[in-house]
Design an enzyme around this catalytic site. Structure first.
Site, PDB file in Angstrom:
ATOM      1  N   GLU A   1      -6.429  89.851  74.690  1.00  0.00           N
ATOM      2  CA  GLU A   1      -7.785  89.303  75.195  1.00  0.00           C
ATOM      3  C   GLU A   1      -7.824  89.146  76.988  1.00  0.00           C
ATOM      4  O   GLU A   1      -6.723  89.028  77.593  1.00  0.00           O
ATOM      5  CB  GLU A   1      -7.833  87.746  75.018  1.00  0.00           C
ATOM      6  CG  GLU A   1      -8.120  87.313  73.497  1.00  0.00           C
ATOM      7  CD  GLU A   1      -8.025  85.937  73.380  1.00  0.00           C
ATOM      8  OE1 GLU A   1      -8.021  85.052  74.177  1.00  0.00           O
ATOM      9  OE2 GLU A   1      -8.212  85.665  72.123  1.00  0.00           O
TER      10      GLU A   1
ATOM     11  N   HIS B   1     -14.008  85.567  78.649  1.00  0.00           N
ATOM     12  CA  HIS B   1     -13.034  85.850  77.945  1.00  0.00           C
ATOM     13  C   HIS B   1     -13.482  87.070  76.647  1.00  0.00           C
ATOM     14  O   HIS B   1     -14.656  86.909  76.428  1.00  0.00           O
ATOM     15  CB  HIS B   1     -11.997  85.090  77.385  1.00  0.00           C
ATOM     16  CG  HIS B   1     -12.470  84.119  76.137  1.00  0.00           C
ATOM     17  ND1 HIS B   1     -13.307  83.157  76.186  1.00  0.00           N
ATOM     18  CD2 HIS B   1     -12.162  84.174  74.956  1.00  0.00           C
ATOM     19  CE1 HIS B   1     -13.440  82.681  75.107  1.00  0.00           C
ATOM     20  NE2 HIS B   1     -12.782  83.299  73.979  1.00  0.00           N
TER      21      HIS B   1
ATOM     22  N   HIS C   1     -12.770  88.556  72.702  1.00  0.00           N
ATOM     23  CA  HIS C   1     -12.132  88.536  71.533  1.00  0.00           C
ATOM     24  C   HIS C   1     -11.838  89.679  71.041  1.00  0.00           C
ATOM     25  O   HIS C   1     -12.451  90.754  71.344  1.00  0.00           O
ATOM     26  CB  HIS C   1     -13.153  87.783  70.516  1.00  0.00           C
ATOM     27  CG  HIS C   1     -13.319  86.504  70.782  1.00  0.00           C
ATOM     28  ND1 HIS C   1     -14.303  85.449  70.101  1.00  0.00           N
ATOM     29  CD2 HIS C   1     -12.840  85.632  71.531  1.00  0.00           C
ATOM     30  CE1 HIS C   1     -14.156  84.349  70.544  1.00  0.00           C
ATOM     31  NE2 HIS C   1     -13.309  84.150  71.338  1.00  0.00           N
TER      32      HIS C   1
END
Ligand SMILES: [Zn+2]
Length: 124
Positions: free
Chosen positions: A25, A75, A77
């Protein structure tokens, strides 16, 4: 309608970093300024103490420097969907006002408010 506007170059840096960090990530922060209906994000900040690949839980303790104009987290995934997980929602609720998530193939992203509600993301 709450709208987060983001400079194309800022979003592209984040998507590129996410792609380079994959399958770990990538975590970053966008700075910008608050608007009446949301925010304008201008720049990606990557804090030197970011740790990648430890899962999002490490992000919960992520220290966001004061007065850099940090308004949104970013962020990635490793798998779709680009929607907040339970852990993400906990983090969202006690962090910045806006949050952006991307997932493979990293050609776009979704924006959320601090309650995890999807909001408009406009690339400018
Ligand atoms: Zn997440």
């Amino acid at each position: 309608m709450v709208t987060v506007r983001i400079r194309r170059a800022a979003l592209e840096s984040a998507l590129e970093a996410a792609n380079n960090t994959y399958p770990d990530e990538f975590i970053g922060i966008f700075r910008g300024k608050k608007e009446e209906d949301g925010a304008s994000l201008t720049e990606l900040i990557i804090a030197p103490f970011s740790t990648y690949g430890d899962g999002f839980s490490s992000y919960s303790d992520y220290h966001i420097p004061a007065n850099v104009g940090a308004l949104a987290s970013f962020h990635s995934h490793p798998h779709p969907p680009a929607l907040p997980s339970k852990g993400d929602l906990q983090f969202f609720s006690r962090s910045l006002p806006f949050h952006i998530i991307s997932c493979p193939p990293f050609d776009g992203a979704n924006a959320f408010d601090s309650r995890g509600k999807k909001i408009a993301l406009e690339v400018v």
